[in-house]
Enzyme design. Structure first.
Site, PDB file in Angstrom:
ATOM      1  N   LYS A  23     -17.027  18.423 -27.315  1.00 42.08           N
ATOM      2  CA  LYS A  23     -16.782  19.672 -26.590  1.00 42.08           C
ATOM      3  C   LYS A  23     -18.030  20.549 -26.582  1.00 42.08           C
ATOM      4  O   LYS A  23     -18.408  21.101 -25.553  1.00 42.08           O
ATOM      5  CB  LYS A  23     -15.598  20.404 -27.241  1.00 42.08           C
ATOM      6  CG  LYS A  23     -15.173  21.672 -26.526  1.00 42.08           C
ATOM      7  CD  LYS A  23     -13.693  21.951 -26.695  1.00 42.08           C
ATOM      8  CE  LYS A  23     -13.342  22.458 -28.071  1.00 42.08           C
ATOM      9  NZ  LYS A  23     -13.747  23.861 -28.297  1.00 42.08           N
ATOM     10  N   SER A  24     -18.694  20.663 -27.734  1.00 39.78           N
ATOM     11  CA  SER A  24     -19.894  21.521 -27.809  1.00 39.78           C
ATOM     12  C   SER A  24     -20.955  21.049 -26.823  1.00 39.78           C
ATOM     13  O   SER A  24     -21.550  21.837 -26.088  1.00 39.78           O
ATOM     14  CB  SER A  24     -20.480  21.476 -29.224  1.00 39.78           C
ATOM     15  OG  SER A  24     -19.607  22.074 -30.137  1.00 39.78           O
ATOM     16  N   ARG A  28     -22.452  22.735 -23.150  1.00 39.74           N
ATOM     17  CA  ARG A  28     -23.897  22.990 -23.030  1.00 39.74           C
ATOM     18  C   ARG A  28     -24.498  22.228 -21.852  1.00 39.74           C
ATOM     19  O   ARG A  28     -25.402  22.711 -21.185  1.00 39.74           O
ATOM     20  CB  ARG A  28     -24.593  22.616 -24.344  1.00 39.74           C
ATOM     21  CG  ARG A  28     -24.328  23.651 -25.462  1.00 39.74           C
ATOM     22  CD  ARG A  28     -24.609  23.063 -26.815  1.00 39.74           C
ATOM     23  NE  ARG A  28     -24.540  24.039 -27.907  1.00 39.74           N
ATOM     24  CZ  ARG A  28     -23.420  24.476 -28.470  1.00 39.74           C
ATOM     25  NH1 ARG A  28     -22.231  24.064 -28.030  1.00 39.74           N
ATOM     26  NH2 ARG A  28     -23.463  25.352 -29.475  1.00 39.74           N
ATOM     27  N   GLY A  94     -13.977  29.919 -26.416  1.00 40.13           N
ATOM     28  CA  GLY A  94     -14.936  30.839 -27.036  1.00 40.13           C
ATOM     29  C   GLY A  94     -16.365  30.389 -26.811  1.00 40.13           C
ATOM     30  O   GLY A  94     -17.255  31.185 -26.531  1.00 40.13           O
ATOM     31  N   SER A 167     -23.029  30.985 -37.116  1.00 38.94           N
ATOM     32  CA  SER A 167     -22.343  30.732 -35.854  1.00 38.94           C
ATOM     33  C   SER A 167     -23.293  30.147 -34.820  1.00 38.94           C
ATOM     34  O   SER A 167     -24.243  30.795 -34.385  1.00 38.94           O
ATOM     35  CB  SER A 167     -21.727  32.026 -35.309  1.00 38.94           C
ATOM     36  OG  SER A 167     -21.357  31.839 -33.960  1.00 38.94           O
ATOM     37  N   GLN A 169     -22.467  29.569 -31.847  1.00 41.09           N
ATOM     38  CA  GLN A 169     -22.250  30.250 -30.567  1.00 41.09           C
ATOM     39  C   GLN A 169     -23.171  31.455 -30.440  1.00 41.09           C
ATOM     40  O   GLN A 169     -23.762  31.690 -29.386  1.00 41.09           O
ATOM     41  CB  GLN A 169     -20.790  30.681 -30.439  1.00 41.09           C
ATOM     42  CG  GLN A 169     -19.832  29.492 -30.370  1.00 41.09           C
ATOM     43  CD  GLN A 169     -18.387  29.895 -30.266  1.00 41.09           C
ATOM     44  OE1 GLN A 169     -18.057  31.086 -30.276  1.00 41.09           O
ATOM     45  NE2 GLN A 169     -17.504  28.913 -30.171  1.00 41.09           N
ATOM     46  N   ASP A 319     -14.162  23.710 -37.706  1.00 36.64           N
ATOM     47  CA  ASP A 319     -12.992  23.433 -36.863  1.00 36.64           C
ATOM     48  C   ASP A 319     -12.070  22.392 -37.489  1.00 36.64           C
ATOM     49  O   ASP A 319     -10.997  22.113 -36.956  1.00 36.64           O
ATOM     50  CB  ASP A 319     -13.439  22.905 -35.491  1.00 36.64           C
ATOM     51  CG  ASP A 319     -14.133  23.985 -34.665  1.00 36.64           C
ATOM     52  OD1 ASP A 319     -13.870  25.180 -34.912  1.00 36.64           O
ATOM     53  OD2 ASP A 319     -14.938  23.629 -33.790  1.00 36.64           O
ATOM     54  N   ARG A 392      -5.844  22.941 -31.996  1.00 40.18           N
ATOM     55  CA  ARG A 392      -6.035  22.239 -33.270  1.00 40.18           C
ATOM     56  C   ARG A 392      -4.864  22.465 -34.228  1.00 40.18           C
ATOM     57  O   ARG A 392      -4.565  21.606 -35.065  1.00 40.18           O
ATOM     58  CB  ARG A 392      -7.362  22.639 -33.918  1.00 40.18           C
ATOM     59  CG  ARG A 392      -8.565  22.226 -33.065  1.00 40.18           C
ATOM     60  CD  ARG A 392      -9.850  22.193 -33.842  1.00 40.18           C
ATOM     61  NE  ARG A 392     -10.992  22.395 -32.958  1.00 40.18           N
ATOM     62  CZ  ARG A 392     -11.543  21.440 -32.192  1.00 40.18           C
ATOM     63  NH1 ARG A 392     -11.069  20.218 -32.204  1.00 40.18           N
ATOM     64  NH2 ARG A 392     -12.569  21.724 -31.408  1.00 40.18           N
TER      65      ARG A 392
END
Ligand code: S3P
Length: 435
Positions: A23-24, A28, A94, A167, A169, A319, A392
């Site tokens: 997902k990350s 990106r 997020g 973080s 993010q 996570d 999750r």
């Protein structure tokens, strides 16, 4: 999708499966592809709701986005972002909203960002604060620190920023803004967070310098660097692979292999922890793919022992604590998870939701302000768990239900598609009983 899903005690699970794309990296690849000039081709993109929202967003900012086939996407960036004609709705994501705000802040545009009921509850100032220090302007449309927010970007100056929470993010938003800022943007992380943005920026032709700083590192990026489209190969998401692997560990007689899992050491804290708990978890066929180490991970049913999870490991598995907690319910003794206050500001308050869900299933749990302790043993199950719009939380309790004495149900199962479309079919294909 039904209004709830129920997992029942299953007999031995067996299968060789592939986790959905990370997902990350998927977020990106869309964002950097949209900022770049030229064509970016992505293979293995996670086609979950979160990433699809980011794809729509980057299209609204002026990129051409096209799906070529399963997981294969083509993005044609215009070498910069433009004022969108619609509100940028990031759904549940997020990562999507925070990275997009950083990316957009460097261009002379205005944009309004919004999200679903869960995203509207999450703090945004951790990102808008540093971006405002760089010169971006934000107007809160409902309440301070919460979406929706209006951004006016352009004419940024670089900042030297020291992270207060680990973080990725926040770091990523600052670095993406820094690409179009005047001067050298510096982010220092006292504890390392996932480095996918730094790696991908390099693949898109930007120079990113990284120097050690204590337990962490300092990342430096010169402003005014253009990005050039490239090819991105997205490996399997270790955060998603965790669910079938967890089921393999707790359902007696099981052997489950997930192929092509990303093994970036900033993402594998859960696997290390499980091995320390006595899990029969092995990695084979380790190789390089798309600039990341990947491998096939096999979990066999194991007798797990509780332990104290080192707090320094939190960022590399932030996570994964919900699914760790679900497996800890079957372990001997206590699993102590501390230094994880960040869990309270994820898609839900994940400490509170896991404590409530596990207790409803008859598991002994102690809640602390910044952590929780699960004491394993018999897991009666027999509950319907409220998931507060959190994928999750839903998957963790369904996996628990595969090995609990009585069925476990979750509400809002449609949210699972944010990160793991096909979860139910994948689990049932290995012998799981989820319906
Ligand atoms: C992510 C970073 C983490 C993680 C999230 C994805 C990313 O959030 O929880 O699911 O892709 O950068 P934080 O950076 O806020 O810890």
């Amino acid at each position: 999708m039904p209004s709830q899903l129920t997992a029942r005690r299953s007999t031995a699970l067996a299968g060789v499966v592939r986790a959905p794309g990370d997902k990350s990296m998927s977020h990106r690849s869309m964002i950097l592809g949209g900022m770049a000039s030229g064509v970016t081709e992505v293979e293995g993109l996670l086609e979950g709701d979160d990433v699809l929202a980011t794809a729509r967003a980057i299209q609204a900012f002026g990129a051409k986005v096209e799906r070529l086939g399963g997981g294969r996407w083509r993005i044609e960036g215009a070498g910069g972002l433009r004022t969108p004609q619609t509100v940028i709705d990031c759904g549940n994501a997020g990562t999507g909203v925070r990275l997009l705000m950083g990316a957009a802040a460097g261009y002379p545009l205005t944009a309004t960002f919004d999200g679903d009921q869960s995203l509207r509850k999450r703090p945004m100032k951790r990102v808008t604060g540093p971006l405002a220090d760089m010169g971006a302007r934000f107007g809160w449309l409902a309440s301070e620190d919460r979406l929706p927010v209006a951004l006016t970007g352009g004419s940024l100056r670089a900042i030297d920023y020291v992270q207060t929470v680990a973080s990725a993010q926040v770091k990523s938003a600052i670095l993406l803004a820094g690409l179009n800022a005047e001067g050298e943007t510096v982010v220092t992380e006292p504890e390392k967070s996932r480095d996918h943005t730094e790696r991908m920026l390099r693949a898109f032709g930007a120079e990113v310098a990284v120097t050690p700083a204590g337990e962490g590192w300092t990342i430096t990026l010169k402003g005014g660097q253009p990005l050039r489209g490239t090819t991105v190969k997205v490996p399997g998401d270790p955060s998603s692979a965790a669910f079938p692997l967890a089921a393999g560990l707790i359902v007696p007689g099981s052997e489950v292999t997930v192929e092509g899992v990303m093994l970036n050491p900033l993402r594998t804290g859960l696997f290390e922890t499980w091995i320390e708990m006595g899990a029969d978890l092995t990695t084979t066929n380790e190789r390089e793919s798309g600039g990341e180490r990947i491998g096939d991970v096999t979990a066999r049913h194991s007798t797990l022992r509780g332990l104290v999870v080192p707090e320094s490991r939190a960022a590399s598995m932030i996570d994964e604590y919900p699914i760790l907690a679900a497996t800890a319910a079957f372990a001997q003794g206590a699993t102590v998870m501390r230094g994880v206050g960040e869990m309270r500001v994820k898609e839900s308050d994940r400490i509170a939701l896991m404590v409530n869900g596990l207790r409803a299933c008859g598991v002994a749990v102690d809640e602390e302000p910044e952590g929780f302790i699960v004491t394993g043993g018999a897991v009666p199950g027999g509950a319907t768990v409220h998931t507060a719009h959190d994928h999750r939380i839903a998957m963790s309790h369904l996996v628990l239900g595969l090995a609990a004495e009585q069925p476990v149900s979750v509400d809002e199962p449609g949210m699972i598609a944010t990160s793991f479309p096909g979860f139910v079919d994948l689990m049932n294909g290995m012998g799981g009983l989820i319906a």
